[in-house]
Design a protein around this motif. Sequence first.
Motif, PDB file in Angstrom:
ATOM      1  N   LEU A 149      -6.953  -3.540  -8.357  1.00  0.00           N
ATOM      2  CA  LEU A 149      -7.125  -3.750  -6.923  1.00  0.00           C
ATOM      3  C   LEU A 149      -6.415  -5.009  -6.451  1.00  0.00           C
ATOM      4  CD1 LEU A 149      -8.627  -3.004  -4.247  1.00  0.00           C
ATOM      5  CD2 LEU A 149     -10.508  -4.443  -5.040  1.00  0.00           C
ATOM      6  N   LEU A 150      -6.592  -6.094  -7.163  1.00  0.00           N
ATOM      7  CA  LEU A 150      -6.022  -7.367  -6.743  1.00  0.00           C
ATOM      8  C   LEU A 150      -4.521  -7.443  -6.993  1.00  0.00           C
ATOM      9  CD1 LEU A 150      -8.805  -9.831  -7.996  1.00  0.00           C
ATOM     10  CD2 LEU A 150      -8.437  -8.986  -5.672  1.00  0.00           C
ATOM     11  N   SER A 186      -5.709   5.788  -3.586  1.00  0.00           N
ATOM     12  CA  SER A 186      -5.865   4.860  -4.706  1.00  0.00           C
ATOM     13  C   SER A 186      -5.451   5.487  -6.037  1.00  0.00           C
ATOM     14  CB  SER A 186      -7.321   4.378  -4.791  1.00  0.00           C
ATOM     15  OG  SER A 186      -8.197   5.484  -4.978  1.00  0.00           O
ATOM     16  N   HIS A 187      -5.656   6.808  -6.201  1.00  0.00           N
ATOM     17  CA  HIS A 187      -5.315   7.466  -7.464  1.00  0.00           C
ATOM     18  C   HIS A 187      -3.915   8.081  -7.432  1.00  0.00           C
ATOM     19  CE1 HIS A 187      -9.331   6.932  -9.130  1.00  0.00           C
ATOM     20  NE2 HIS A 187      -9.837   7.351  -7.973  1.00  0.00           N
ATOM     21  N   THR A 188      -3.536   8.670  -6.302  1.00  0.00           N
ATOM     22  CA  THR A 188      -2.234   9.345  -6.256  1.00  0.00           C
ATOM     23  C   THR A 188      -1.072   8.374  -6.155  1.00  0.00           C
ATOM     24  OG1 THR A 188      -2.467   9.573  -3.865  1.00  0.00           O
ATOM     25  CG2 THR A 188      -3.226  11.412  -5.236  1.00  0.00           C
ATOM     26  N   ARG A 189      -1.226   7.287  -5.419  1.00  0.00           N
ATOM     27  CA  ARG A 189      -0.123   6.341  -5.224  1.00  0.00           C
ATOM     28  C   ARG A 189      -0.168   5.156  -6.175  1.00  0.00           C
ATOM     29  NH1 ARG A 189       2.784   6.999  -0.416  1.00  0.00           N
ATOM     30  NH2 ARG A 189       1.901   8.545   1.019  1.00  0.00           N
ATOM     31  N   TYR A 190      -1.342   4.796  -6.648  1.00  0.00           N
ATOM     32  CA  TYR A 190      -1.455   3.606  -7.493  1.00  0.00           C
ATOM     33  C   TYR A 190      -1.942   3.927  -8.898  1.00  0.00           C
ATOM     34  CZ  TYR A 190      -1.205   1.462  -2.885  1.00  0.00           C
ATOM     35  OH  TYR A 190      -0.808   1.103  -1.625  1.00  0.00           O
ATOM     36  N   GLN A 191      -2.283   5.194  -9.172  1.00  0.00           N
ATOM     37  CA  GLN A 191      -2.681   5.643 -10.500  1.00  0.00           C
ATOM     38  C   GLN A 191      -3.750   4.744 -11.133  1.00  0.00           C
ATOM     39  OE1 GLN A 191       0.866   5.351  -9.858  1.00  0.00           O
ATOM     40  NE2 GLN A 191       0.707   7.462  -9.138  1.00  0.00           N
ATOM     41  N   GLY A 192      -4.707   4.358 -10.313  1.00  0.00           N
ATOM     42  CA  GLY A 192      -5.816   3.568 -10.810  1.00  0.00           C
ATOM     43  C   GLY A 192      -5.476   2.150 -11.212  1.00  0.00           C
ATOM     44  N   HIS A 239      -5.057  -6.545  10.233  1.00  0.00           N
ATOM     45  CA  HIS A 239      -4.246  -5.323  10.125  1.00  0.00           C
ATOM     46  C   HIS A 239      -4.147  -4.864   8.673  1.00  0.00           C
ATOM     47  CE1 HIS A 239      -0.301  -3.103   9.953  1.00  0.00           C
ATOM     48  NE2 HIS A 239      -0.929  -2.447  10.910  1.00  0.00           N
ATOM     49  N   GLY A 240      -4.039  -5.804   7.738  1.00  0.00           N
ATOM     50  CA  GLY A 240      -4.027  -5.454   6.328  1.00  0.00           C
ATOM     51  C   GLY A 240      -5.318  -4.818   5.875  1.00  0.00           C
ATOM     52  N   LEU A 241      -6.473  -5.239   6.429  1.00  0.00           N
ATOM     53  CA  LEU A 241      -7.746  -4.612   6.093  1.00  0.00           C
ATOM     54  C   LEU A 241      -7.788  -3.161   6.577  1.00  0.00           C
ATOM     55  CD1 LEU A 241     -10.264  -7.510   6.853  1.00  0.00           C
ATOM     56  CD2 LEU A 241      -9.536  -6.642   4.612  1.00  0.00           C
ATOM     57  N   CYS A 242      -7.174  -2.906   7.736  1.00  0.00           N
ATOM     58  CA  CYS A 242      -7.098  -1.522   8.224  1.00  0.00           C
ATOM     59  C   CYS A 242      -6.261  -0.656   7.278  1.00  0.00           C
ATOM     60  CB  CYS A 242      -6.517  -1.486   9.633  1.00  0.00           C
ATOM     61  SG  CYS A 242      -7.481  -2.391  10.864  1.00  0.00           S
ATOM     62  N   LEU A 243      -5.135  -1.190   6.829  1.00  0.00           N
ATOM     63  CA  LEU A 243      -4.309  -0.460   5.857  1.00  0.00           C
ATOM     64  C   LEU A 243      -5.041  -0.287   4.527  1.00  0.00           C
ATOM     65  CD1 LEU A 243      -0.846  -2.205   6.439  1.00  0.00           C
ATOM     66  CD2 LEU A 243      -1.641  -0.052   7.395  1.00  0.00           C
ATOM     67  N   PHE A 244      -5.797  -1.290   4.126  1.00  0.00           N
ATOM     68  CA  PHE A 244      -6.504  -1.251   2.860  1.00  0.00           C
ATOM     69  C   PHE A 244      -7.552  -0.134   2.843  1.00  0.00           C
ATOM     70  CE2 PHE A 244     -10.054  -2.758   0.193  1.00  0.00           C
ATOM     71  CZ  PHE A 244      -9.393  -2.834  -1.023  1.00  0.00           C
ATOM     72  N   ALA A 245      -8.207   0.090   3.984  1.00  0.00           N
ATOM     73  CA  ALA A 245      -9.199   1.163   4.056  1.00  0.00           C
ATOM     74  C   ALA A 245      -8.550   2.527   3.808  1.00  0.00           C
ATOM     75  CB  ALA A 245      -9.899   1.137   5.424  1.00  0.00           C
ATOM     76  N   GLU A 246      -7.377   2.767   4.418  1.00  0.00           N
ATOM     77  CA  GLU A 246      -6.653   4.036   4.200  1.00  0.00           C
ATOM     78  C   GLU A 246      -6.231   4.199   2.747  1.00  0.00           C
ATOM     79  OE1 GLU A 246      -4.143   7.481   4.918  1.00  0.00           O
ATOM     80  OE2 GLU A 246      -5.706   6.580   6.150  1.00  0.00           O
TER      81      GLU A 246
END
Length: 445
Positions: free
Chosen positions: A109-110, A100-106, A87-94
């Motif tokens: 990954l880890l 990745s840029h708007t919510r985590y500002q680059g 299930h986490g892999l499914c969330l990770f794809a989204e």
Amino acid sequence: MFKGAEIKEEENRGQKKSLYSGSQQHTMQSLKDHDALIPRPRGTLPKVCAVALAAVTTGGTALLSPERLFGWVAMVILILTLGPLLHGLCLFAEEMIYHSHTRYQGRGLLSHVLPACGLGGKTLLATGLAGLLLYLAGHPLPHKGQCWKLLVLASALYALFKSLGVLGPSEVEVSDICEGRKMNVAHGLAWSFYLGYLRLVLPCLESSIAAFRATHQASRASWGRDSRKLLILVPLNANIAHKLEEEDDNISFYDNLPNSEIDRAGVRGRVYKHSVYSVSDEHGKAHECVVEYATPLLTLYSMSQESSAGFGEPERRQQVLLFYRTLLEILEHSLDCRNRYRLILLNDEHEDDPHFLSKAILRNLQQQEKEEFCLTPPPHQEMVHPLARAPGARAPDARAPDARAGNGDWHQPEPEPEPMSREPTLMFSLEKPQPLREPVENTYQ
């Protein structure tokens, strides 16, 4: 003569103890009423029950099939951890494709994206240990292929049901997470109310009231001890009237305190003000106090009126109680606000009483006047030798020891005012201070 003074003193002491006991009972009853309304933080009972249930089931399995215990435990743990990983892999794809840029500002990954999707180190470690244990213990099923088919099928179905919301967190779990991480609307409003308002104005409240009383000589007699605090009203229904006199005709607006001007957020001399109200009791006597509603409750009430907010009446009531509990905890630990406020929780079950608001305010005003916050017994009052104040008696020699100092009944008098002519340290009374002994006629002189 001595016996009359002792009897009088015992009567005064009995009255003080009676007042202390009655105030203590009133305080305990008020605390019980609040405890019946305010929700307590959730405890660890679910964890204890889960541990007990797991111990019972594991013990039963060990008794029925001791040779396959480790294999069964390893397979179950692997199923329970592989499902969240898929299930986490499914969330990770989204997250990686769209956010990745708007919510985590680059960010890494880890370090950020994987833990946010539930692919943290604990889950990966548990899965690895379970797989290793299953390899060492052997396959618990008769055929080796059945074990892997069961693992893959159970994990895939878990990810499906989790994504569809069938295995989603319950309302209790969501509430527990929000309360534990301080993510509720009530927590934000309480901290905003404290940091943006109360912490700024409460330290200046006493000086503002003193300045007000100096310019309003006629109102001095109606100011009690607790009237010098800010009374903050917290109604459970969050329905706030902008004028208190509209809620209760025993309340009338008197005047405003002098404005407090503070430089705040680029605004020079931002004005903060408080209103003084006159509250009449059942005998028509006026009591003046500084009282206002908790302003953030207007936000809670407006949110419950907007359908887009998804905030109904039950949620609003729960948030009001959490707001009260959070604000009380904040203020109790604030040195800037200590002894300068009083929170009044208004239960909406008494809305049929037209004078409920004035009664609630007066009850809190009188409670501070009559009660003693310390729950230990009242301090022992010192007893002065009656001859020390008798008319025409010779002043005792300070160098001479007291004749009855050894048994603790009498103490050497001091050249201070009468024992009850000044306010006691811990106890408060509405009555004017009176001496412990009244003049007694001595017919033998």
